[in-house]
Design an enzyme around this catalytic site. Sequence first.
Site, PDB file in Angstrom:
ATOM      1  N   TYR A 142       0.813  -1.212   0.000  1.00  0.00           N
ATOM      2  CA  TYR A 142       0.000   0.000   0.000  1.00  0.00           C
ATOM      3  C   TYR A 142       0.852   1.270   0.000  1.00  0.00           C
ATOM      4  O   TYR A 142       0.397   2.337  -0.418  1.00  0.00           O
ATOM      5  CB  TYR A 142      -0.936   0.034   1.208  1.00  0.00           C
ATOM      6  CG  TYR A 142      -2.054  -0.983   1.181  1.00  0.00           C
ATOM      7  CD1 TYR A 142      -2.283  -1.784   0.060  1.00  0.00           C
ATOM      8  CD2 TYR A 142      -2.881  -1.158   2.271  1.00  0.00           C
ATOM      9  CE1 TYR A 142      -3.305  -2.711   0.036  1.00  0.00           C
ATOM     10  CE2 TYR A 142      -3.917  -2.087   2.267  1.00  0.00           C
ATOM     11  CZ  TYR A 142      -4.115  -2.863   1.141  1.00  0.00           C
ATOM     12  OH  TYR A 142      -5.129  -3.790   1.131  1.00  0.00           O
ATOM     13  N   LYS A 192       3.596 -15.361   2.294  1.00  0.00           N
ATOM     14  CA  LYS A 192       3.606 -16.110   1.034  1.00  0.00           C
ATOM     15  C   LYS A 192       5.054 -16.365   0.651  1.00  0.00           C
ATOM     16  O   LYS A 192       5.514 -16.052  -0.442  1.00  0.00           O
ATOM     17  CB  LYS A 192       2.853 -15.320  -0.050  1.00  0.00           C
ATOM     18  CG  LYS A 192       2.516 -16.124  -1.305  1.00  0.00           C
ATOM     19  CD  LYS A 192       1.592 -17.287  -1.030  1.00  0.00           C
ATOM     20  CE  LYS A 192       1.230 -17.987  -2.358  1.00  0.00           C
ATOM     21  NZ  LYS A 192       0.524 -19.263  -2.134  1.00  0.00           N
ATOM     22  N   ASP A 224      -2.911 -18.191   1.515  1.00  0.00           N
ATOM     23  CA  ASP A 224      -4.045 -18.882   0.906  1.00  0.00           C
ATOM     24  C   ASP A 224      -4.565 -19.984   1.830  1.00  0.00           C
ATOM     25  O   ASP A 224      -5.780 -20.169   1.981  1.00  0.00           O
ATOM     26  CB  ASP A 224      -3.691 -19.432  -0.476  1.00  0.00           C
ATOM     27  CG  ASP A 224      -2.323 -20.086  -0.536  1.00  0.00           C
ATOM     28  OD1 ASP A 224      -1.555 -19.992   0.435  1.00  0.00           O
ATOM     29  OD2 ASP A 224      -2.015 -20.690  -1.575  1.00  0.00           O
ATOM     30  N   ASP A 248      -5.350  -7.004   5.646  1.00  0.00           N
ATOM     31  CA  ASP A 248      -6.566  -6.320   5.222  1.00  0.00           C
ATOM     32  C   ASP A 248      -7.631  -7.334   4.818  1.00  0.00           C
ATOM     33  O   ASP A 248      -8.800  -7.243   5.202  1.00  0.00           O
ATOM     34  CB  ASP A 248      -6.239  -5.389   4.052  1.00  0.00           C
ATOM     35  CG  ASP A 248      -7.318  -4.351   3.796  1.00  0.00           C
ATOM     36  OD1 ASP A 248      -8.347  -4.356   4.499  1.00  0.00           O
ATOM     37  OD2 ASP A 248      -7.134  -3.538   2.879  1.00  0.00           O
ATOM     38  N   ASP A 252     -11.022  -9.000   7.449  1.00  0.00           N
ATOM     39  CA  ASP A 252     -12.429  -8.915   7.044  1.00  0.00           C
ATOM     40  C   ASP A 252     -13.059 -10.301   6.960  1.00  0.00           C
ATOM     41  O   ASP A 252     -14.234 -10.479   7.310  1.00  0.00           O
ATOM     42  CB  ASP A 252     -12.549  -8.209   5.691  1.00  0.00           C
ATOM     43  CG  ASP A 252     -12.605  -6.696   5.832  1.00  0.00           C
ATOM     44  OD1 ASP A 252     -12.286  -6.205   6.932  1.00  0.00           O
ATOM     45  OD2 ASP A 252     -12.952  -6.008   4.861  1.00  0.00           O
TER      46      ASP A 252
END
Length: 357
Positions: A142, A192, A224, A248, A252
Amino acid sequence: MAQHRVVLLPGDGIGPEITAVAKTLLDAVSQRHGFSLSFDEQPIGGSAIDATGEPLPASTLEACKAADAVLMAAIGSPRFDSLPREKRPETGLLGLRAGMQLFANLRPVKIVPALIGASSLKPEVIEGVDLMVVRELTGGIYFGQPKGRIEADGDERGFNTMTYSASEVDRIAQVAFNLARERRGQLCSVDKANVLDVSQLWRDRVETMAPDYSDVAVSHMYVDNAAMQLVRDPKQFDVLLTGNLFGDILSDEAAMLTGSIGMLPSASLGSDGPGLFEPVHGSAPDIAGQDKANPMAMVLSAAMMLRIGLKENAAADDLEKAVDKVLAAGFRTGDLMSEGCSQLGCQAMGDELLKAL
């Protein structure tokens, strides 16, 4: 009498409605526990764009940095989507986090027994879930440079850079390790590393720090797989540590274990200075001004502010108990509604929470 300065950022959409509920409850609980709260309301996001043309006015940032704590509701509206990215409400929030040097985002996910039926997952899967997502907030893709869009070889190309330094990983990992020590002593670091060099650095740094926290059991999981495991067996997690982008998304996903994202608070903290406390849900412009919003995540964010930011633990306990009591009595907002319960609007739910206090 202790005195605390709190900046309120109602923001956009349902933000002013849920802020009004939280402020009323904070006034009541501060009087009960013998401390005073002075509130300074400032614009941010779309409301700030309307007022000043900027999503984060300099005066708002300065007020936040000078406060003892900052309580924010929500920002964003589709009517600003056509603006250049640097002028959109979300850019104001990113600027606030960076300006206040808030690098650690804490998102607790705890199942309320009265709401087990509201989740889309089976009760036996979510019963007893109590986990904390620790998300790095000011680095990663970001904020990484370079980024942008260019013309190359007759085609248009967009690009972002995912980058972390060892010191950035170390400071967020320290927060997670310390939280794990206070909880059940389990830390799962999500990355990852099988594909991304930046994730391999992340994993290496966590492994380097682990011997200093011998009382914490450390594991690693690819993002994942972590997304799958949060749905398959969320009770296996205690503290989840991860970077900005992965955090992020996963926070959620974890929010929906509770049945509604409208139930979850968060805290964003730095090394020193005030923290920022906010619900994880958005501004819900589709129901703004209709008295349909669920104010409970905002109230629980206020409780986190009291406990973490202002060290008023007893007052925080009272707010959390009020939420539990109202839910146990069968009162629900529309997002949580189930058979046999009483549906209330935002203001009426605030009234019930005030009675429960």
